[in-house]
Design an enzyme around this catalytic site. Sequence first.
Site, mmCIF file in Angstrom:
data_model
loop_
_atom_site.group_PDB
_atom_site.id
_atom_site.type_symbol
_atom_site.label_atom_id
_atom_site.label_comp_id
_atom_site.label_asym_id
_atom_site.label_seq_id
_atom_site.Cartn_x
_atom_site.Cartn_y
_atom_site.Cartn_z
ATOM 1 N N HIS A 1 -11.384 -19.792 -36.986
ATOM 2 C CA HIS A 1 -10.422 -20.198 -36.158
ATOM 3 C C HIS A 1 -9.674 -21.737 -37.094
ATOM 4 O O HIS A 1 -8.470 -21.282 -37.663
ATOM 5 C CB HIS A 1 -10.663 -20.758 -34.905
ATOM 6 N N CYS B 1 -13.355 -19.311 -44.117
ATOM 7 C CA CYS B 1 -13.561 -20.419 -42.840
ATOM 8 C C CYS B 1 -12.923 -22.041 -43.673
ATOM 9 O O CYS B 1 -12.377 -22.367 -44.617
ATOM 10 C CB CYS B 1 -14.958 -20.466 -42.942
ATOM 11 N N GLY B 2 -13.193 -23.246 -43.030
ATOM 12 C CA GLY B 2 -12.660 -24.610 -42.947
ATOM 13 C C GLY B 2 -12.719 -24.648 -43.919
ATOM 14 O O GLY B 2 -12.493 -25.022 -45.186
ATOM 15 N N ILE C 1 -18.399 -22.729 -46.531
ATOM 16 C CA ILE C 1 -20.174 -22.748 -46.528
ATOM 17 C C ILE C 1 -20.600 -22.365 -45.232
ATOM 18 O O ILE C 1 -21.411 -21.310 -46.139
ATOM 19 C CB ILE C 1 -20.192 -24.399 -46.354
ATOM 20 N N HIS D 1 -19.771 -11.876 -63.997
ATOM 21 C CA HIS D 1 -20.841 -12.026 -63.963
ATOM 22 C C HIS D 1 -21.907 -12.300 -63.189
ATOM 23 O O HIS D 1 -23.098 -11.709 -62.832
ATOM 24 C CB HIS D 1 -21.411 -13.644 -64.415
#
Length: 150
Positions: free
Chosen positions: A9, A65-66, A69, A98
């Site tokens: 969200h 996402c916010g 992570i 890489h």
Amino acid sequence: MVIALGSDHASFELKEEIKKNLAEQKIEFKDFGTNSCNSVDYPEFGFKVANAVANGEYPKGILFCGSGIGMSIVANKVPKIRAALCNDVYTAKLSREHNDANILVLAGRIIGIGLAKEIVKVWLNTKFSEEKRHADRISQISDIERKYCK
């Protein structure tokens, strides 16, 4: 090429802007959700995209996402996934050259739309270098997956 997309969200609006940008470039995508700014649990959407990429349904994915992570953690739990959280163009380029990253993760609460568009452009247009040292490292990652992800 069709790109798998998914968001929580917190980054729904960034995903929507990137969808417009991809459409303008005639890049097809499949949106696995979420479909609003209403609170959701990100693992559901991160897994859907990672699983679809790992199974070969889509060659690449982008997760939003916010902070980036949570989605990175979820996606990287799926064997065959090399998800890279990139908050700048340089890491986006290196993640492809890489690490042969097959999922890009963008942090909607950290980067703006202009930078996000540049990151996506560079990430989608950068090829894996296939230099032996990088290929060997990818192979080592695959060995770890085979050993621990049964």
